[in-house]
Scaffold this motif. Structure first.
Motif, PDB file in Angstrom:
ATOM      1  N   MET A 104       5.097   7.079  -8.912  1.00 54.53           N
ATOM      2  CA  MET A 104       3.753   7.633  -9.041  1.00 54.53           C
ATOM      3  C   MET A 104       3.751   9.117  -8.649  1.00 54.53           C
ATOM      4  O   MET A 104       4.417   9.518  -7.684  1.00 54.53           O
ATOM      5  CB  MET A 104       2.768   6.861  -8.180  1.00 54.53           C
ATOM      6  N   PRO A 105       2.999   9.946  -9.371  1.00 56.14           N
ATOM      7  CA  PRO A 105       2.983  11.394  -9.108  1.00 56.14           C
ATOM      8  C   PRO A 105       2.036  11.754  -7.966  1.00 56.14           C
ATOM      9  O   PRO A 105       1.032  12.451  -8.152  1.00 56.14           O
ATOM     10  CB  PRO A 105       2.514  11.977 -10.449  1.00 56.14           C
ATOM     11  N   LEU A 106       2.361  11.289  -6.779  1.00 58.48           N
ATOM     12  CA  LEU A 106       1.518  11.580  -5.623  1.00 58.48           C
ATOM     13  C   LEU A 106       1.560  13.077  -5.312  1.00 58.48           C
ATOM     14  O   LEU A 106       2.612  13.704  -5.401  1.00 58.48           O
ATOM     15  CB  LEU A 106       2.005  10.809  -4.397  1.00 58.48           C
ATOM     16  N   PRO A 107       0.441  13.655  -4.929  1.00 57.41           N
ATOM     17  CA  PRO A 107       0.457  15.058  -4.511  1.00 57.41           C
ATOM     18  C   PRO A 107       1.289  15.212  -3.238  1.00 57.41           C
ATOM     19  O   PRO A 107       1.432  14.268  -2.456  1.00 57.41           O
ATOM     20  CB  PRO A 107      -1.017  15.377  -4.261  1.00 57.41           C
ATOM     21  N   PRO A 108       1.864  16.395  -3.007  1.00 55.25           N
ATOM     22  CA  PRO A 108       2.848  16.542  -1.925  1.00 55.25           C
ATOM     23  C   PRO A 108       2.274  16.430  -0.526  1.00 55.25           C
ATOM     24  O   PRO A 108       3.049  16.286   0.425  1.00 55.25           O
ATOM     25  CB  PRO A 108       3.438  17.935  -2.167  1.00 55.25           C
ATOM     26  N   TYR A 109       0.945  16.493  -0.366  1.00 55.50           N
ATOM     27  CA  TYR A 109       0.406  16.287   0.981  1.00 55.50           C
ATOM     28  C   TYR A 109       0.488  14.821   1.388  1.00 55.50           C
ATOM     29  O   TYR A 109       0.302  14.493   2.556  1.00 55.50           O
ATOM     30  CB  TYR A 109      -1.029  16.811   1.105  1.00 55.50           C
ATOM     31  N   ILE A 110       0.758  13.914   0.420  1.00 58.93           N
ATOM     32  CA  ILE A 110       1.097  12.528   0.747  1.00 58.93           C
ATOM     33  C   ILE A 110       2.616  12.476   0.831  1.00 58.93           C
ATOM     34  O   ILE A 110       3.313  12.564  -0.172  1.00 58.93           O
ATOM     35  CB  ILE A 110       0.560  11.545  -0.310  1.00 58.93           C
ATOM     36  N   ARG A 111       3.132  12.352   2.020  1.00 59.49           N
ATOM     37  CA  ARG A 111       4.563  12.533   2.245  1.00 59.49           C
ATOM     38  C   ARG A 111       5.329  11.234   1.951  1.00 59.49           C
ATOM     39  O   ARG A 111       5.007  10.172   2.482  1.00 59.49           O
ATOM     40  CB  ARG A 111       4.823  13.005   3.678  1.00 59.49           C
ATOM     41  N   ARG A 112       6.317  11.368   1.092  1.00 60.71           N
ATOM     42  CA  ARG A 112       7.196  10.260   0.742  1.00 60.71           C
ATOM     43  C   ARG A 112       8.641  10.741   0.742  1.00 60.71           C
ATOM     44  O   ARG A 112       8.915  11.924   0.546  1.00 60.71           O
ATOM     45  CB  ARG A 112       6.840   9.703  -0.654  1.00 60.71           C
ATOM     46  N   GLU A 113       9.579   9.816   0.932  1.00 61.49           N
ATOM     47  CA  GLU A 113      10.996  10.144   0.872  1.00 61.49           C
ATOM     48  C   GLU A 113      11.377  10.555  -0.543  1.00 61.49           C
ATOM     49  O   GLU A 113      10.874   9.983  -1.519  1.00 61.49           O
ATOM     50  CB  GLU A 113      11.847   8.943   1.300  1.00 61.49           C
TER      51      GLU A 113
ATOM     52  N   GLU B 228      10.062   3.210   0.586  1.00 65.62           N
ATOM     53  CA  GLU B 228       9.680   1.802   0.708  1.00 65.62           C
ATOM     54  C   GLU B 228       8.240   1.553   0.285  1.00 65.62           C
ATOM     55  O   GLU B 228       7.851   0.418  -0.012  1.00 65.62           O
ATOM     56  CB  GLU B 228       9.900   1.320   2.143  1.00 65.62           C
ATOM     57  N   ARG B 229       7.431   2.625   0.216  1.00 69.18           N
ATOM     58  CA  ARG B 229       6.029   2.473  -0.188  1.00 69.18           C
ATOM     59  C   ARG B 229       5.816   2.691  -1.686  1.00 69.18           C
ATOM     60  O   ARG B 229       4.681   2.658  -2.151  1.00 69.18           O
ATOM     61  CB  ARG B 229       5.161   3.452   0.602  1.00 69.18           C
ATOM     62  N   ASP B 230       6.888   2.896  -2.450  1.00 73.59           N
ATOM     63  CA  ASP B 230       6.753   3.179  -3.883  1.00 73.59           C
ATOM     64  C   ASP B 230       5.996   2.078  -4.612  1.00 73.59           C
ATOM     65  O   ASP B 230       5.122   2.356  -5.442  1.00 73.59           O
ATOM     66  CB  ASP B 230       8.130   3.362  -4.524  1.00 73.59           C
ATOM     67  N   GLU B 231       6.348   0.821  -4.350  1.00 75.33           N
ATOM     68  CA  GLU B 231       5.706  -0.282  -5.069  1.00 75.33           C
ATOM     69  C   GLU B 231       4.229  -0.369  -4.722  1.00 75.33           C
ATOM     70  O   GLU B 231       3.387  -0.611  -5.592  1.00 75.33           O
ATOM     71  CB  GLU B 231       6.412  -1.604  -4.760  1.00 75.33           C
ATOM     72  N   SER B 232       3.902  -0.160  -3.453  1.00 78.38           N
ATOM     73  CA  SER B 232       2.497  -0.159  -3.051  1.00 78.38           C
ATOM     74  C   SER B 232       1.737   0.978  -3.726  1.00 78.38           C
ATOM     75  O   SER B 232       0.612   0.792  -4.195  1.00 78.38           O
ATOM     76  CB  SER B 232       2.382  -0.036  -1.535  1.00 78.38           C
ATOM     77  N   ASP B 233       2.361   2.166  -3.789  1.00 72.10           N
ATOM     78  CA  ASP B 233       1.709   3.305  -4.434  1.00 72.10           C
ATOM     79  C   ASP B 233       1.435   3.035  -5.910  1.00 72.10           C
ATOM     80  O   ASP B 233       0.454   3.528  -6.472  1.00 72.10           O
ATOM     81  CB  ASP B 233       2.567   4.563  -4.297  1.00 72.10           C
ATOM     82  N   ARG B 234       2.290   2.263  -6.558  1.00 71.33           N
ATOM     83  CA  ARG B 234       2.088   1.961  -7.977  1.00 71.33           C
ATOM     84  C   ARG B 234       0.760   1.248  -8.214  1.00 71.33           C
ATOM     85  O   ARG B 234       0.135   1.435  -9.251  1.00 71.33           O
ATOM     86  CB  ARG B 234       3.225   1.087  -8.509  1.00 71.33           C
ATOM     87  N   SER B 235       0.341   0.428  -7.271  1.00 71.38           N
ATOM     88  CA  SER B 235      -0.936  -0.269  -7.433  1.00 71.38           C
ATOM     89  C   SER B 235      -2.093   0.479  -6.774  1.00 71.38           C
ATOM     90  O   SER B 235      -3.197   0.544  -7.323  1.00 71.38           O
ATOM     91  CB  SER B 235      -0.847  -1.687  -6.867  1.00 71.38           C
ATOM     92  N   ARG B 236      -1.844   1.091  -5.617  1.00 72.88           N
ATOM     93  CA  ARG B 236      -2.947   1.680  -4.868  1.00 72.88           C
ATOM     94  C   ARG B 236      -3.333   3.071  -5.367  1.00 72.88           C
ATOM     95  O   ARG B 236      -4.452   3.519  -5.112  1.00 72.88           O
ATOM     96  CB  ARG B 236      -2.609   1.703  -3.371  1.00 72.88           C
TER      97      ARG B 236
END
Length: 372
Positions: free
Chosen positions: A174-183, A188-196
Protein backbone atom coordinates in the motif's frame (compact mmCIF):
# COMPACT_ATOMS: atom_id res chain seq x y z
CA UNK A 1 -5.64 11.49 0.91
CA UNK A 2 -2.57 13.09 2.73
CA UNK A 3 0.53 14.56 1.11
CA UNK A 4 4.12 13.86 2.08
CA UNK A 5 5.89 15.76 4.89
CA UNK A 6 9.08 15.43 6.91
CA UNK A 7 9.07 13.30 10.00
CA UNK A 8 9.19 14.74 13.50
CA UNK A 9 7.45 17.66 15.10
CA UNK A 10 5.84 20.05 12.66
CA UNK A 11 6.97 23.45 13.79
CA UNK A 12 5.36 26.78 13.13
CA UNK A 13 3.24 28.67 15.64
CA UNK A 14 -0.27 29.81 14.87
CA UNK A 15 0.07 33.28 13.44
CA UNK A 16 -1.95 36.11 14.99
CA UNK A 17 -2.70 38.00 11.76
CA UNK A 18 -4.68 35.55 9.68
CA UNK A 19 -7.47 37.39 7.90
CA UNK A 20 -5.81 40.24 6.01
CA UNK A 21 -4.60 38.25 3.00
CA UNK A 22 -7.87 36.29 2.79
CA UNK A 23 -9.94 39.48 2.62
CA UNK A 24 -7.88 40.55 -0.37
CA UNK A 25 -8.51 37.17 -2.03
CA UNK A 26 -4.85 36.36 -1.43
CA UNK A 27 -3.49 33.90 1.07
CA UNK A 28 0.03 33.30 2.28
CA UNK A 29 0.81 29.63 2.75
CA UNK A 30 2.16 30.60 6.20
CA UNK A 31 -1.46 31.30 7.19
CA UNK A 32 -2.08 27.54 6.96
CA UNK A 33 0.79 26.53 9.22
CA UNK A 34 0.54 25.12 12.76
CA UNK A 35 2.63 23.20 15.30
CA UNK A 36 1.87 19.52 15.73
CA UNK A 37 3.64 17.22 18.20
CA UNK A 38 4.92 14.21 16.29
CA UNK A 39 3.28 11.80 18.74
CA UNK A 40 -0.14 12.92 17.44
CA UNK A 41 0.62 11.64 13.94
CA UNK A 42 -1.26 8.32 13.86
CA UNK A 43 0.93 5.37 12.89
CA UNK A 44 -1.84 2.79 13.00
CA UNK A 45 -5.61 3.06 12.69
CA UNK A 46 -8.00 2.67 15.60
CA UNK A 47 -8.62 -0.96 16.55
CA UNK A 48 -12.16 -0.56 15.23
CA UNK A 49 -12.73 1.87 12.36
CA UNK A 50 -15.68 3.63 13.98
CA UNK A 51 -13.91 3.81 17.37
CA UNK A 52 -11.97 6.83 16.14
CA UNK A 53 -12.91 10.17 17.65
CA UNK A 54 -15.10 12.77 15.93
CA UNK A 55 -14.80 16.48 16.54
CA UNK A 56 -18.24 17.97 15.87
CA UNK A 57 -18.23 21.60 14.76
CA UNK A 58 -21.40 23.62 14.17
CA UNK A 59 -20.91 26.76 12.10
CA UNK A 60 -24.05 28.26 13.57
CA UNK A 61 -22.91 29.15 17.08
CA UNK A 62 -19.31 28.08 16.34
CA UNK A 63 -19.58 25.24 18.87
CA UNK A 64 -17.20 22.33 19.29
CA UNK A 65 -18.20 18.98 20.78
CA UNK A 66 -16.11 15.83 21.19
CA UNK A 67 -17.71 12.56 20.16
CA UNK A 68 -16.96 9.16 18.65
CA UNK A 69 -17.33 8.39 14.96
CA UNK A 70 -19.91 5.73 15.83
CA UNK A 71 -22.13 8.64 16.96
CA UNK A 72 -22.33 9.96 13.38
CA UNK A 73 -25.74 8.44 12.46
CA UNK A 74 -27.35 10.20 15.43
CA UNK A 75 -25.76 13.54 14.48
CA UNK A 76 -27.03 13.60 10.91
CA UNK A 77 -30.56 14.43 9.78
CA UNK A 78 -32.81 11.71 8.32
CA UNK A 79 -33.11 13.78 5.14
CA UNK A 80 -29.35 14.12 4.59
CA UNK A 81 -27.61 12.69 1.54
CA UNK A 82 -24.11 11.32 2.20
CA UNK A 83 -21.87 11.65 -0.86
CA UNK A 84 -18.74 9.46 -0.80
CA UNK A 85 -15.71 8.64 -2.97
CA UNK A 86 -15.58 4.95 -3.89
CA UNK A 87 -12.04 5.01 -5.33
CA UNK A 88 -10.07 1.88 -4.54
CA UNK A 89 -6.41 2.22 -3.57
CA UNK A 90 -3.99 0.19 -5.68
CA UNK A 91 -1.13 -1.46 -3.72
CA UNK A 92 1.06 0.87 -5.74
CA UNK A 93 4.52 0.31 -4.24
CA UNK A 94 6.53 -2.55 -5.68
CA UNK A 95 10.07 -3.82 -6.11
CA UNK A 96 11.66 -4.88 -9.40
CA UNK A 97 14.89 -6.78 -10.04
CA UNK A 98 17.35 -5.94 -12.83
CA UNK A 99 19.05 -8.73 -14.82
CA UNK A 100 22.19 -7.81 -12.85
CA UNK A 101 20.36 -8.45 -9.57
CA UNK A 102 20.02 -4.78 -8.59
CA UNK A 103 16.75 -3.64 -7.03
CA UNK A 104 14.52 -0.93 -8.51
CA UNK A 105 11.78 0.70 -6.42
CA UNK A 106 8.53 1.34 -8.29
CA UNK A 107 5.39 3.40 -7.69
CA UNK A 108 2.31 2.94 -9.87
CA UNK A 109 0.92 6.24 -11.16
CA UNK A 110 -1.63 5.58 -13.88
CA UNK A 111 -2.98 2.67 -15.91
CA UNK A 112 -2.83 3.08 -19.70
CA UNK A 113 -4.23 0.99 -22.54
CA UNK A 114 -2.92 -2.34 -23.87
CA UNK A 115 -1.16 -3.37 -20.66
CA UNK A 116 0.93 -0.22 -20.39
CA UNK A 117 1.22 2.01 -17.32
CA UNK A 118 2.99 5.11 -16.06
CA UNK A 119 5.23 4.48 -13.05
CA UNK A 120 7.96 6.14 -11.02
CA UNK A 121 11.20 4.15 -10.85
CA UNK A 122 14.09 4.70 -8.45
CA UNK A 123 17.61 3.29 -8.91
CA UNK A 124 16.96 2.22 -12.49
CA UNK A 125 20.22 3.77 -13.73
CA UNK A 126 20.73 4.54 -17.42
CA UNK A 127 17.67 3.37 -19.32
CA UNK A 128 18.23 0.49 -21.75
CA UNK A 129 15.71 0.25 -24.63
CA UNK A 130 13.10 -2.44 -23.93
CA UNK A 131 14.86 -3.31 -20.67
CA UNK A 132 13.19 -6.16 -18.76
CA UNK A 133 12.68 -6.00 -15.00
CA UNK A 134 11.12 -8.83 -12.97
CA UNK A 135 8.91 -8.46 -9.91
CA UNK A 136 10.76 -9.34 -6.72
CA UNK A 137 7.71 -11.05 -5.22
CA UNK A 138 6.78 -12.86 -8.44
CA UNK A 139 9.94 -13.41 -10.49
CA UNK A 140 8.05 -15.12 -13.31
CA UNK A 141 6.29 -11.83 -14.09
CA UNK A 142 8.00 -8.74 -15.41
CA UNK A 143 7.73 -5.43 -17.21
CA UNK A 144 9.64 -3.84 -20.04
CA UNK A 145 10.63 -0.19 -19.82
CA UNK A 146 9.29 1.47 -22.98
CA UNK A 147 9.80 5.21 -22.56
CA UNK A 148 11.32 7.72 -20.17
CA UNK A 149 8.96 10.66 -19.66
CA UNK A 150 9.17 14.04 -17.94
CA UNK A 151 9.03 14.44 -14.17
CA UNK A 152 10.68 11.13 -13.34
CA UNK A 153 7.95 9.05 -14.99
CA UNK A 154 8.50 5.92 -17.09
CA UNK A 155 6.13 4.05 -19.36
CA UNK A 156 6.25 0.30 -18.89
CA UNK A 157 4.64 -2.66 -20.63
CA UNK A 158 3.47 -5.57 -18.48
CA UNK A 159 4.25 -9.04 -19.81
CA UNK A 160 1.27 -11.21 -20.62
CA UNK A 161 -2.37 -10.20 -20.65
CA UNK A 162 -2.65 -8.69 -17.16
CA UNK A 163 -2.78 -5.02 -16.28
CA UNK A 164 -0.24 -3.63 -13.84
CA UNK A 165 -3.09 -2.96 -11.39
CA UNK A 166 -3.98 -6.66 -11.48
CA UNK A 167 -0.38 -7.74 -10.83
CA UNK A 168 0.02 -5.24 -8.00
CA UNK A 169 -3.05 -6.66 -6.27
CA UNK A 170 -0.78 -9.65 -5.59
CA UNK A 171 2.72 -8.21 -5.24
CA UNK A 172 2.31 -4.54 -4.31
CA UNK A 173 2.42 -2.72 -0.97
CA UNK A 174 0.00 0.00 0.00
CA UNK A 175 1.29 3.51 -0.86
CA UNK A 176 1.26 4.84 2.69
CA UNK A 177 2.52 8.41 3.08
CA UNK A 178 5.99 8.54 4.69
CA UNK A 179 4.76 10.00 7.99
CA UNK A 180 3.32 6.51 8.57
CA UNK A 181 6.56 4.71 9.32
CA UNK A 182 7.06 1.21 7.95
CA UNK A 183 10.09 -1.00 7.36
CA UNK A 184 11.55 -0.71 3.90
CA UNK A 185 10.89 -3.68 1.63
CA UNK A 186 8.45 -5.48 3.93
CA UNK A 187 6.75 -4.89 7.27
CA UNK A 188 4.70 -7.13 9.56
CA UNK A 189 1.84 -4.61 9.25
CA UNK A 190 1.67 -4.82 5.43
CA UNK A 191 -1.30 -7.19 5.37
CA UNK A 192 -3.21 -5.08 7.88
CA UNK A 193 -2.48 -1.93 5.85
CA UNK A 194 -3.93 -3.61 2.75
CA UNK A 195 -7.34 -3.68 4.42
CA UNK A 196 -7.19 -0.69 6.75
CA UNK A 197 -5.81 1.82 4.21
CA UNK A 198 -8.94 1.11 2.16
CA UNK A 199 -12.54 2.08 2.75
CA UNK A 200 -15.01 -0.75 3.25
CA UNK A 201 -16.91 0.58 0.21
CA UNK A 202 -13.89 0.94 -2.10
CA UNK A 203 -14.91 -0.15 -5.59
CA UNK A 204 -13.14 1.52 -8.54
CA UNK A 205 -9.36 0.73 -8.67
CA UNK A 206 -6.71 3.24 -9.69
CA UNK A 207 -6.07 5.59 -6.76
CA UNK A 208 -2.63 5.91 -5.14
CA UNK A 209 -3.93 7.36 -1.87
CA UNK A 210 -7.02 6.61 0.19
CA UNK A 211 -9.94 9.01 0.58
CA UNK A 212 -9.14 8.91 4.29
CA UNK A 213 -12.33 10.50 5.64
CA UNK A 214 -14.09 7.33 4.58
CA UNK A 215 -11.81 4.97 6.52
CA UNK A 216 -13.96 5.33 9.64
CA UNK A 217 -17.16 3.84 8.15
CA UNK A 218 -18.13 0.26 9.03
CA UNK A 219 -21.02 -2.02 8.06
CA UNK A 220 -22.52 -1.31 11.49
CA UNK A 221 -22.40 2.46 10.90
CA UNK A 222 -24.00 1.97 7.48
CA UNK A 223 -26.71 -0.19 9.02
CA UNK A 224 -27.54 2.56 11.52
CA UNK A 225 -27.52 5.19 8.76
CA UNK A 226 -29.93 3.01 6.79
CA UNK A 227 -32.15 2.57 9.84
CA UNK A 228 -32.24 6.37 10.20
CA UNK A 229 -33.21 6.81 6.55
CA UNK A 230 -29.95 8.52 5.50
CA UNK A 231 -29.31 7.96 1.80
CA UNK A 232 -25.86 7.49 0.18
CA UNK A 233 -24.42 8.30 -3.23
CA UNK A 234 -20.97 7.43 -4.62
CA UNK A 235 -18.70 9.37 -6.94
CA UNK A 236 -15.15 8.44 -7.97
CA UNK A 237 -11.99 10.53 -7.80
CA UNK A 238 -8.61 8.85 -8.22
CA UNK A 239 -5.97 10.51 -6.09
CA UNK A 240 -2.91 10.96 -8.29
CA UNK A 241 0.76 11.74 -7.96
CA UNK A 242 0.16 15.50 -7.86
CA UNK A 243 -1.46 15.16 -4.44
CA UNK A 244 2.02 14.58 -3.00
CA UNK A 245 3.47 17.73 -4.54
CA UNK A 246 4.18 20.25 -1.74
CA UNK A 247 3.16 23.88 -2.04
CA UNK A 248 6.36 25.67 -2.99
CA UNK A 249 4.92 29.14 -3.56
CA UNK A 250 4.55 31.88 -0.96
CA UNK A 251 1.00 32.70 -2.02
CA UNK A 252 -1.51 29.88 -2.24
CA UNK A 253 -3.14 31.24 -5.41
CA UNK A 254 0.20 30.87 -7.22
CA UNK A 255 0.27 27.13 -6.54
CA UNK A 256 -0.42 25.00 -9.63
CA UNK A 257 -3.06 22.52 -8.52
CA UNK A 258 -2.67 18.94 -9.68
CA UNK A 259 -5.23 17.36 -12.01
CA UNK A 260 -7.20 14.32 -10.89
CA UNK A 261 -9.58 12.06 -12.78
CA UNK A 262 -13.17 11.77 -11.58
CA UNK A 263 -16.42 10.12 -12.66
CA UNK A 264 -20.02 11.08 -11.92
CA UNK A 265 -22.37 8.18 -12.62
CA UNK A 266 -25.98 8.47 -13.68
CA UNK A 267 -27.06 6.86 -10.39
CA UNK A 268 -25.07 9.38 -8.33
CA UNK A 269 -26.41 12.34 -10.28
CA UNK A 270 -29.99 11.12 -9.85
CA UNK A 271 -29.56 10.89 -6.07
CA UNK A 272 -27.78 14.25 -5.82
CA UNK A 273 -30.25 16.06 -8.08
CA UNK A 274 -33.20 14.59 -6.19
CA UNK A 275 -31.74 15.83 -2.90
CA UNK A 276 -31.20 19.28 -4.42
CA UNK A 277 -34.80 19.45 -5.70
CA UNK A 278 -36.03 18.47 -2.23
CA UNK A 279 -33.75 21.05 -0.54
CA UNK A 280 -31.99 18.33 1.46
CA UNK A 281 -28.49 18.71 2.88
CA UNK A 282 -25.48 17.38 0.98
CA UNK A 283 -23.09 15.89 3.57
CA UNK A 284 -19.85 15.21 1.74
CA UNK A 285 -17.28 12.66 2.93
CA UNK A 286 -13.78 13.95 2.26
CA UNK A 287 -11.96 16.68 0.40
CA UNK A 288 -11.79 14.50 -2.73
CA UNK A 289 -15.57 14.23 -2.95
CA UNK A 290 -15.84 17.96 -2.25
CA UNK A 291 -13.59 18.75 -5.21
CA UNK A 292 -15.67 16.54 -7.52
CA UNK A 293 -18.93 18.27 -6.61
CA UNK A 294 -17.56 21.80 -6.46
CA UNK A 295 -15.98 21.34 -9.90
CA UNK A 296 -19.52 21.16 -11.34
CA UNK A 297 -21.55 24.24 -12.33
CA UNK A 298 -24.38 25.40 -10.05
CA UNK A 299 -27.68 23.58 -10.36
CA UNK A 300 -28.29 20.01 -11.42
CA UNK A 301 -25.45 17.60 -12.17
CA UNK A 302 -24.97 15.53 -15.32
CA UNK A 303 -23.20 12.14 -15.51
CA UNK A 304 -19.76 12.31 -17.11
CA UNK A 305 -16.04 11.71 -16.60
CA UNK A 306 -13.55 14.53 -16.34
CA UNK A 307 -10.49 16.08 -14.74
CA UNK A 308 -10.43 18.63 -11.95
CA UNK A 309 -7.71 21.09 -10.91
CA UNK A 310 -9.96 22.98 -8.52
CA UNK A 311 -8.23 24.74 -5.63
CA UNK A 312 -10.68 25.60 -2.85
CA UNK A 313 -9.46 28.29 -0.47
CA UNK A 314 -10.88 31.25 1.46
CA UNK A 315 -12.88 33.11 0.38
CA UNK A 316 -15.02 30.60 -1.51
CA UNK A 317 -18.70 30.42 -2.42
CA UNK A 318 -19.85 26.83 -2.07
CA UNK A 319 -22.24 25.53 -4.73
CA UNK A 320 -23.07 21.98 -3.63
CA UNK A 321 -21.46 21.07 -0.29
CA UNK A 322 -23.52 21.78 2.85
CA UNK A 323 -21.57 19.78 5.45
CA UNK A 324 -18.24 17.96 5.48
CA UNK A 325 -16.73 14.91 7.14
CA UNK A 326 -12.94 15.01 6.96
CA UNK A 327 -9.74 14.05 8.77
CA UNK A 328 -7.20 16.47 10.24
CA UNK A 329 -4.84 17.62 7.52
CA UNK A 330 -1.24 18.63 7.16
CA UNK A 331 -0.15 22.21 7.66
CA UNK A 332 0.56 24.28 4.56
CA UNK A 333 -1.61 22.02 2.38
CA UNK A 334 -4.45 22.59 -0.06
CA UNK A 335 -6.53 20.23 2.08
CA UNK A 336 -6.42 22.44 5.14
CA UNK A 337 -7.16 25.43 2.87
CA UNK A 338 -10.39 23.68 1.83
CA UNK A 339 -11.44 23.31 5.46
CA UNK A 340 -10.63 26.98 6.09
CA UNK A 341 -12.81 27.89 3.11
CA UNK A 342 -15.74 26.17 4.83
CA UNK A 343 -15.37 27.44 8.41
CA UNK A 344 -13.21 30.56 8.02
CA UNK A 345 -9.50 30.81 8.65
CA UNK A 346 -9.77 31.95 12.28
CA UNK A 347 -12.15 29.09 13.11
CA UNK A 348 -10.04 26.52 11.30
CA UNK A 349 -7.11 27.50 13.45
CA UNK A 350 -9.20 27.43 16.64
CA UNK A 351 -10.56 23.97 15.78
CA UNK A 352 -7.07 22.61 15.19
CA UNK A 353 -5.74 24.17 18.40
CA UNK A 354 -8.45 22.44 20.39
CA UNK A 355 -7.91 19.15 18.56
CA UNK A 356 -4.22 19.29 19.51
CA UNK A 357 -5.04 20.19 23.13
CA UNK A 358 -7.48 17.26 23.26
CA UNK A 359 -4.85 14.98 21.72
CA UNK A 360 -6.78 13.95 18.64
CA UNK A 361 -4.85 11.70 16.25
CA UNK A 362 -3.89 13.40 12.98
CA UNK A 363 -3.62 12.59 9.27
CA UNK A 364 -4.50 9.46 7.29
CA UNK A 365 -4.91 6.96 10.15
CA UNK A 366 -6.14 9.60 12.58
CA UNK A 367 -9.47 10.90 13.84
CA UNK A 368 -12.18 12.80 11.98
CA UNK A 369 -14.28 15.93 12.22
CA UNK A 370 -17.83 16.78 11.14
CA UNK A 371 -18.42 20.37 10.02
CA UNK A 372 -22.06 21.37 9.61
Amino acid sequence: GQAYLPRGTLRCDFLPTVQTSARLNKMNVDDLDYALPSELIAQTPAADRSASRLLHYRRSGRSIAHRMFSDLPSLLRPTDLLVMNDARVTPARFMLIKPTGGRVEGLFVEQREHGRAFVMLRNLGPMQPNQRLSFEREPGMGVRVINKLDGGLFEVQVEGDESLISVLDRVGRMPLPPYIRREKGADERDESDRSRYQTVYAHTPGSIAAPTAGLHFTPAVFAQLDANGIERAFVTLHVGLGTFKPIETTRLEDHVMHSERYALSEQACEAINRAKREARRMVVVGTTTSRVLESQPPGMLSPHEGQTQLLIKPPYEWKHVDALITNFHQPRSTLIALVAALVGLDEQRRIYREAIEEKYRFFSYGDAMLVE
